[in-house]
Design a protein around this motif. Structure first.
Motif, mmCIF file in Angstrom:
data_model
loop_
_atom_site.group_PDB
_atom_site.id
_atom_site.type_symbol
_atom_site.label_atom_id
_atom_site.label_comp_id
_atom_site.label_asym_id
_atom_site.label_seq_id
_atom_site.Cartn_x
_atom_site.Cartn_y
_atom_site.Cartn_z
ATOM 1 N N ARG A 230 5.516 -3.974 -10.135
ATOM 2 C CA ARG A 230 4.709 -3.380 -11.202
ATOM 3 C C ARG A 230 4.695 -1.859 -11.184
ATOM 4 N N SER A 231 5.332 -1.249 -10.221
ATOM 5 C CA SER A 231 5.397 0.211 -10.199
ATOM 6 C C SER A 231 6.735 0.634 -9.617
ATOM 7 N N ARG A 232 7.089 1.887 -9.852
ATOM 8 C CA ARG A 232 8.359 2.383 -9.323
ATOM 9 C C ARG A 232 8.363 2.346 -7.795
ATOM 10 N N PHE A 233 7.206 2.624 -7.194
ATOM 11 C CA PHE A 233 7.145 2.599 -5.733
ATOM 12 C C PHE A 233 7.465 1.202 -5.212
ATOM 13 N N VAL A 234 6.821 0.179 -5.759
ATOM 14 C CA VAL A 234 7.052 -1.194 -5.300
ATOM 15 C C VAL A 234 8.501 -1.598 -5.548
ATOM 16 N N ALA A 235 9.034 -1.227 -6.696
ATOM 17 C CA ALA A 235 10.417 -1.569 -7.025
ATOM 18 C C ALA A 235 11.392 -0.980 -6.014
ATOM 19 N N GLY A 236 11.099 0.221 -5.526
ATOM 20 C CA GLY A 236 11.987 0.869 -4.564
ATOM 21 C C GLY A 236 11.727 0.482 -3.129
ATOM 22 N N PHE A 237 10.475 0.097 -2.823
ATOM 23 C CA PHE A 237 10.131 -0.190 -1.429
ATOM 24 C C PHE A 237 10.434 -1.632 -1.044
ATOM 25 N N VAL A 238 10.234 -2.554 -1.964
ATOM 26 C CA VAL A 238 10.462 -3.975 -1.676
ATOM 27 C C VAL A 238 11.876 -4.350 -2.114
ATOM 28 N N GLY A 239 12.803 -4.311 -1.174
ATOM 29 C CA GLY A 239 14.187 -4.622 -1.489
ATOM 30 C C GLY A 239 14.875 -3.480 -2.211
ATOM 31 N N ALA A 240 16.198 -3.513 -2.200
ATOM 32 C CA ALA A 240 16.967 -2.506 -2.922
ATOM 33 C C ALA A 240 16.834 -2.760 -4.420
ATOM 34 N N LEU B 171 0.833 -1.196 0.000
ATOM 35 C CA LEU B 171 0.000 0.000 0.000
ATOM 36 C C LEU B 171 0.872 1.251 0.000
ATOM 37 N N ASP B 172 0.366 2.289 -0.656
ATOM 38 C CA ASP B 172 1.010 3.599 -0.620
ATOM 39 C C ASP B 172 -0.065 4.661 -0.780
ATOM 40 N N ARG B 173 -0.097 5.608 0.135
ATOM 41 C CA ARG B 173 -1.048 6.718 0.112
ATOM 42 C C ARG B 173 -2.493 6.219 -0.037
ATOM 43 N N GLY B 174 -2.800 5.163 0.702
ATOM 44 C CA GLY B 174 -4.170 4.670 0.764
ATOM 45 C C GLY B 174 -4.606 3.825 -0.407
ATOM 46 N N ARG B 175 -3.683 3.487 -1.308
ATOM 47 C CA ARG B 175 -4.049 2.697 -2.487
ATOM 48 C C ARG B 175 -3.212 1.427 -2.563
ATOM 49 N N VAL B 176 -3.810 0.381 -3.087
ATOM 50 C CA VAL B 176 -3.093 -0.878 -3.295
ATOM 51 C C VAL B 176 -2.241 -0.752 -4.555
ATOM 52 N N GLN B 177 -0.931 -0.927 -4.388
ATOM 53 C CA GLN B 177 -0.013 -0.833 -5.517
ATOM 54 C C GLN B 177 0.176 -2.172 -6.218
ATOM 55 N N GLN B 178 0.217 -3.247 -5.431
ATOM 56 C CA GLN B 178 0.415 -4.571 -6.010
ATOM 57 C C GLN B 178 0.080 -5.632 -4.977
ATOM 58 N N VAL B 179 -0.490 -6.736 -5.422
ATOM 59 C CA VAL B 179 -0.740 -7.898 -4.573
ATOM 60 C C VAL B 179 -0.086 -9.095 -5.237
ATOM 61 N N ASP B 180 0.810 -9.759 -4.520
ATOM 62 C CA ASP B 180 1.528 -10.874 -5.131
ATOM 63 C C ASP B 180 2.183 -11.727 -4.057
ATOM 64 N N THR B 181 2.734 -12.882 -4.489
ATOM 65 C CA THR B 181 3.562 -13.687 -3.604
ATOM 66 C C THR B 181 4.869 -12.948 -3.361
ATOM 67 N N PRO B 182 5.578 -13.273 -2.280
ATOM 68 C CA PRO B 182 6.858 -12.592 -2.036
ATOM 69 C C PRO B 182 7.828 -12.706 -3.207
ATOM 70 N N VAL B 183 7.902 -13.885 -3.826
ATOM 71 C CA VAL B 183 8.842 -14.081 -4.927
ATOM 72 C C VAL B 183 8.481 -13.198 -6.119
ATOM 73 N N GLU B 184 7.201 -13.200 -6.514
ATOM 74 C CA GLU B 184 6.776 -12.396 -7.662
ATOM 75 C C GLU B 184 6.893 -10.905 -7.372
ATOM 76 N N LEU B 185 6.600 -10.525 -6.136
ATOM 77 C CA LEU B 185 6.698 -9.116 -5.750
ATOM 78 C C LEU B 185 8.130 -8.616 -5.889
ATOM 79 N N TYR B 186 9.069 -9.464 -5.526
ATOM 80 C CA TYR B 186 10.480 -9.082 -5.603
ATOM 81 C C TYR B 186 10.981 -9.112 -7.038
ATOM 82 N N ARG B 187 10.598 -10.162 -7.768
ATOM 83 C CA ARG B 187 11.118 -10.331 -9.131
ATOM 84 C C ARG B 187 10.456 -9.404 -10.147
#
Length: 347
Positions: free
Chosen positions: A224-234, A205-221
């Protein structure tokens, strides 16, 4: 089992939840992950019955949950502070909710004894909370929550009060406990490592909105957005234009390894995918080592590259073989570069 549809909650001019929709399966360990103020705790309070949304619906097994008072919902909330009664023993803390429901004393005793064995606190049953370690107090709070056999257990930053070593131990304990009791767990955390290690699926979540829903592996690999790419792992994010012949053309830098395409966009490359190039022919970037951080099993190297506004991060096994100030060449495989969507904030 739980369906959250278009839930919105505002506090004055602040929109804490902005049309949130999620589905959570029975027996799932689900995590809400995001920075402070992203709305994750507000959503937890909506499920618990402590907040009413301005719009949207929440159902449990197809039945409206919002119309049910908090004390009648098959949902239990474990508070961040644990909220144990200091004057009561461990077993009385655990039995409190059952006693309030008026259950027979014999049944209360059986259920308390069973849950004490489950969390490994049988020997500490007569102790008071101040006589326990932080990890043991957390187990008492968990036992008190699951002894009522809720359909859903909500956990608000459950491990934040523990030190790093105990937190790692309790992450394993939470997973074991969730599998053993079979209750749906919904955990709120801002700690990405905690979410990745605990959850079957994660909603970012970011600013009250769902950015992505996924398994940990798919979320990392595949963020789907710049926010998720920067927030989940380096992550190293490069902006440019994909070429039909392959590669990402970055103004002022050159062509970097990336899959073929024909669009402007962002490409993410994880630090562990980048390597120190052996020779000039293998190099994609050249730069200067800015900093080295050693973590025991690996080292994180930050490299400044002319034309890029942020250092490029790479991870190497063991101690680094380069030193600060050294000139280095970097490279990675094109298939390691992941295209990040830029058309919107929601998946």
């Amino acid at each position: 089992m739980i369906r959250i549809h278009a839930v919105t909650r505002r506090f004055g001019e602040v929109t804490a939840l902005d049309g949130v929709s999620l589905e959570i399966g029975e027996g799932e360990f689900f995590a809400l992950l995001g920075p402070s103020g992203c709305g994750k705790t507000t959503l937890l309070r909506v499920l618990a019955g402590f907040e009413a949304p301005d719009r949207g619906t929440v159902t449990l097994d197809g039945r409206d949950l919002l119309g049910v008072p908090a004390h009648r919902r098959p949902v239990n909330l474990m508070f961040q502070s644990y909220a144990l009664f200091p004057h009561m023993s461990v077993e009385k803390n655990i039995a409190y909710g059952l006693a309030r429901e008026g259950l027979p004393r014999a049944e209360i005793g059986e259920r308390v004894a069973a849950v004490l064995a489950t969390v490994g606190l049988t020997r500490q049953a007569r102790r008071r909370p101040h006589q326990l370690s932080g990890g043991q107090r957390q187990r008492v709070a968990l036992a008190r929550a699951i002894v009522k056999r809720p359909r859903v257990l909500l956990l608000d930053e459950p491990l934040s009060a523990l030190d790093k070593q105990v937190r790692a131990e309790m992450q394993l304990e939470l997973k074991r406990l969730q599998h053993q009791v079979g209750i749906t767990f919904l955990v709120v955390t801002h700690d990405q490592e905690e979410a990745m290690s605990l959850a079957d699926r994660i909603a970012v979540l970011d600013r009250g909105r769902v950015q992505q829903v996924d398994t940990p592996v798919e979320l990392y690999r595949r963020p789907r957005s710049r926010f998720v790419a920067g927030f989940v792992g380096a992550n190293n994010v490069f902006s440019g234009r994909l070429l039909l012949s392959g590669g990402l053309e970055v103004p002022g830098v050159g062509v970097l390894p990336a899959p073929a395409g024909d669009t402007a966009g962002l490409v993410g490359v994880r630090p562990e995918s980048i390597r120190l190039a052996a020779g000039e022919a293998d190099a994609s970037l050249h730069g200067t080592v800015l900093d080295i951080s050693y973590f025991g099993g690996s080292s994180r190297i930050a490299v400044t590259v002319p034309g890029l506004d942020r250092p490029v991060l790479l991870t190497v096994a063991g101690p680094a073989t380069v030193t600060s100030g050294a000139r280095v060449a970097l490279s990675w495989a094109p298939e390691s570069a992941v295209l990040i969507e830029t058309t919107g904030d929601t998946p």
